[in-house]
Write an enzyme that holds these catalytic residues in place. Sequence first.
Site, mmCIF file in Angstrom:
data_model
loop_
_atom_site.group_PDB
_atom_site.id
_atom_site.type_symbol
_atom_site.label_atom_id
_atom_site.label_comp_id
_atom_site.label_asym_id
_atom_site.label_seq_id
_atom_site.Cartn_x
_atom_site.Cartn_y
_atom_site.Cartn_z
ATOM 1 C CB SER A 11 68.238 42.374 20.598
ATOM 2 O OG SER A 11 67.489 41.705 19.611
ATOM 3 C CD GLU A 17 46.374 63.098 19.318
ATOM 4 O OE1 GLU A 17 47.158 62.492 18.551
ATOM 5 O OE2 GLU A 17 45.622 64.014 18.932
ATOM 6 C CG ASP A 77 68.310 48.813 13.556
ATOM 7 O OD1 ASP A 77 67.822 48.006 14.381
ATOM 8 O OD2 ASP A 77 69.110 48.469 12.664
#
Lengths: 625, 625
Positions: B45, B370, B160
Amino acid sequence: MSESAMSDKQGAPADDPTYWAALGQQFRVDSVRVSGVAKSGHPTSSMSAADLMAVLYAKYLRYDFADPKNPNNDHMIFSKGHASPLLYAIYRAVGVVDDQELLQYRRLGSPLQGHPTPVLPWVDVATGSLGQGLPIAVGVALAARRLDRLDFRTWVLCGDSEMAEGSMWEAIEAAAFAGLDNLTAIVDVNRLGQSLATRYGWDTDTYARRFEAFGWNTVTCDGHDVRAVDAAYAEAVATTGRPTVVLARTKKGRGVVAVEDKLNAHGKPVDDYEAAIAELGGDQRLRVIVAKPTANGTPHRFDTDAAAALPTYEVGSSVATRKAYGDALAALGSTRGDVVALDGEVSNSTFSEIFRAAHPDRYFECYIAEQQMVANAVGVQVRGWVPYVSTFAAFLSRAYDFVRMAAVSQARLNIVGSHVGVSIGEDGPSQMGLEDLACFRALHGSTVLYPCDANQTAQLVAAMADLDGIAYLRTTRGNTPVIYGPDERFPVGGSRVLRSSPDDRVTVVGAGITLHEALKAADALAADGIAVRVIDAYSVKPIDAATLADAARATGGRVVTVEDHWAEGGLGEAALSALAGAGFELRVTQLAVSGMPTSGKPDELVTAAGIDADQIAAAVRSLLA
Amino acid sequence: MSESAMSDKQGAPADDPTYWAALGQQFRVDSVRVSGVAKSGHPTSSMSAADLMAVLYAKYLRYDFADPKNPNNDHMIFSKGHASPLLYAIYRAVGVVDDQELLQYRRLGSPLQGHPTPVLPWVDVATGSLGQGLPIAVGVALAARRLDRLDFRTWVLCGDSEMAEGSMWEAIEAAAFAGLDNLTAIVDVNRLGQSLATRYGWDTDTYARRFEAFGWNTVTCDGHDVRAVDAAYAEAVATTGRPTVVLARTKKGRGVVAVEDKLNAHGKPVDDYEAAIAELGGDQRLRVIVAKPTANGTPHRFDTDAAAALPTYEVGSSVATRKAYGDALAALGSTRGDVVALDGEVSNSTFSEIFRAAHPDRYFECYIAEQQMVANAVGVQVRGWVPYVSTFAAFLSRAYDFVRMAAVSQARLNIVGSHVGVSIGEDGPSQMGLEDLACFRALHGSTVLYPCDANQTAQLVAAMADLDGIAYLRTTRGNTPVIYGPDERFPVGGSRVLRSSPDDRVTVVGAGITLHEALKAADALAADGIAVRVIDAYSVKPIDAATLADAARATGGRVVTVEDHWAEGGLGEAALSALAGAGFELRVTQLAVSGMPTSGKPDELVTAAGIDADQIAAAVRSLLA
């Protein structure tokens, strides 16, 4: 509820725009009236959507009010739950709520609560926390396609204010990705929120562009033009391959000048509601005849394998409870055709991937969208399926409002959080479930389980399927020793006393990974001549109060609790609550995670957190000092 | 950290594509190495985003690593926090982390944790729960525009997979609505999640359509083509009036055949990492010279009014604590220019509208989103402002993961939940905060306050501004009697003994609305000759353990706790934890909400829940029976 409270006047033909308009007006009158009498409620939010609902109930909805459990019924969810006056006005027109019942709105004992709940047989889920109805409707529509395999339609009435909730966009993406043409969202774009105008006012084109970009068919219309609404629904029903949203421009408080399209008219009755009713044309007694479903399909049932058995593990071996969860769930899926699994794109960590491989038709990949994952689960349980939801326990906190509302919905939901506590090790605090026991205990009627070994896990996973309410099970990342034989049973609400002698001087209560630390501590203490009682409190809620009290009493009130969780709301406080009324001298030491954890090896972090065997033994010695 | 660990080789010119590419390759090498040595982590990653970061740090970022607190520094947030190997590889190239430190990655005691945290001075917030970095970046960018009024830029690297999180779309909407052209999101579209491919793979056009529909400028590019990345960033910097997203197609594990674009290569080191390093061209020692900010502006400061005073209320009057919150916050905003308020479109219920009217420049309307509301608050406190966040307590559950992570971020955050408990009345259970005490107690280092009257509320609101960590205050919807004078003080961690005599036989512990029920019960019992001690436990965490223990001891260990909250994790368990080690006989009765509440009048619901004065008195009598 009386079946024919309004039988004095029959409904007009389903296809008459004049009737639709009159019915919508009646819904407004009744919305104004019930909130006026109650001196509370949201009439203006009901009035904007009244025409939308008139056309829907008169012409499109397929629902047998006499048989709410008919599997071919459409589903209708009020995502904007504060429009409850409208919903109840509809029920009056349907004839399932009479005038007297209607006027009990919001009173103690009335099922016509301020926001809808399934206390009413025609309500699938409680709403009132905005941004949840559409996600749950997606779950229902998914169940229709993939589980029930029936052609009913799911309708959902949304507010425009709630379009700001990210959960709506999780749902919108999920629905389009699944091609749910059996789902229609109706957005009541009345432009006004509680305190302010919405971001986009009546700009339905902006909403439409977004829905389109997410893959939906869109229709915009004047929500008070019943012919336009009719055309929109017709298009929705005719559209295949993707869901449709009807974006309807409406006026909040429509029809009463004092409140129409006005700010400061949210969530309160209309002043002089009787005058407002007169302004709306006065009381009416129109009835709406909702068409029953024409289909009479029976829900699909999955094959089962009566010979399938829960997995078993050899005592003395070392297995992660998360792995046992996956094994057990897959086995349960074989014996029970109603079990389904949902995961938030971490199925290779939670081990729900084992279920996915065994029962791909009943596995729902929810991607990294935990709110939608829980909403999907709520939706499938509306249809009678038995969902098991899994992700890292830490990330369940993302969906906590959905779980909270699921409890109000009386939902039967099994939730499994993996990677709990500091013992996950290197990934660090963002990935550690350290508040999950507190959160899941603080739900009405919930069950909270925390197994320490693989055989116990398998038994508890199976037991969850038959529980009411929200059942939560937490699993551990690393391997733990198998200490129980595969034939042992672990009733919910029970515990296991693993070390016990008449000489016990302190009771140690652990669960999950800390149970093993407690056993190590007991052995070390025994070597020094200090006998301790060790209790495996695998059922954190309900906790085995009797066994805890007996043990505490037998050990002079000296108790050490130890948990891989914050001290607040976890196992220690559960144990304290169980002992609170015992009426004997107590000296309880709570060991729990202290300080913000970091990365490190699991055993290093267990020590750093203050919950390892040495620290348990030290706490025992300290109580005896 | 050494300032010049890599001074042996100077960085190449900022504008050299060959250098960028080499730097990106170095980042890959270091990502592979640190995770290989640690035997843990997310190299693949990191490798996908390496070129994106090389161009950013070499040419675009304006950041003085020697002065992380320079107010003109850009902000760079890794929303995909699992790409921490990449971040630390960058720090090595910058020269703030040396080789030895780098190889301590994920080890106990190293600040280079598995996911970034602000233990490192260059990290603003902890990430690792996906879908939070972009929302917080929006908060930082909002602070830049509306509070600091400085021209620094906020960059955020997203994955993504996390685009499925609804919170991302709350942020995307909020950023566009505010016209945040000082914000650039970079999405590393590497196509592969943890266990599966993402929904949209490399279809960056689909993502682009969505961002465009939400009002963003979009650029798609090949994320390994450094010239294209350069052009994308140039466009981002040049775009005015709206934020830009760079949607970069990349390959996970780029450069190592065994893992490049492969599933099952997430979140684990590359097998034979030394061979992988060789495949990537071997170790390099390039340095990157990050440009310092050229601007030297000072943050805007708001005018204060030293004469402004907290509101005061007459003893004996009746005022809602939520109203006192609004009054006090507005006053605090006058005396302190650093106080800001954020609300989730219920400012006329929470009474933050009083602050909004008084200090419109420092009020942030977050609409019904929120998660983004809390993220905005985290973002503004990154910039040194003091945020007060308010909505219904029940709806704070929607943002609980954001609050959880804010605690990991060591954020200073004041959160106020209104409409707690069954005493809200008619609106019903969906609107009742009944788990907030449990949730906010279960945060490391948090403070939890529950005032019973308006003067106490004002004092506590002011005290929150100076607390570290997460401070939570719960307010009541209905009016409650003012029992304290305006000059009384309420230290955090304290309590008030409101009824006390040498004859006290039971201690009653209440807070908020139940404190008044406790007083009524005490008066009724006194009329029967039963003296009870009454404690106002306004500071639920930290709780005043000494006073509780003294009282419990003085009353024979007999204690009644009473709270408008579920029994689990609330005031009763907090009190029990405080008394757990006391070492005397305890008989504690916990009164808390039992059963699922419905609609009804506030006093009816307080009675139905089992927490009214009569029930307190009955519990006292029962303990004495």
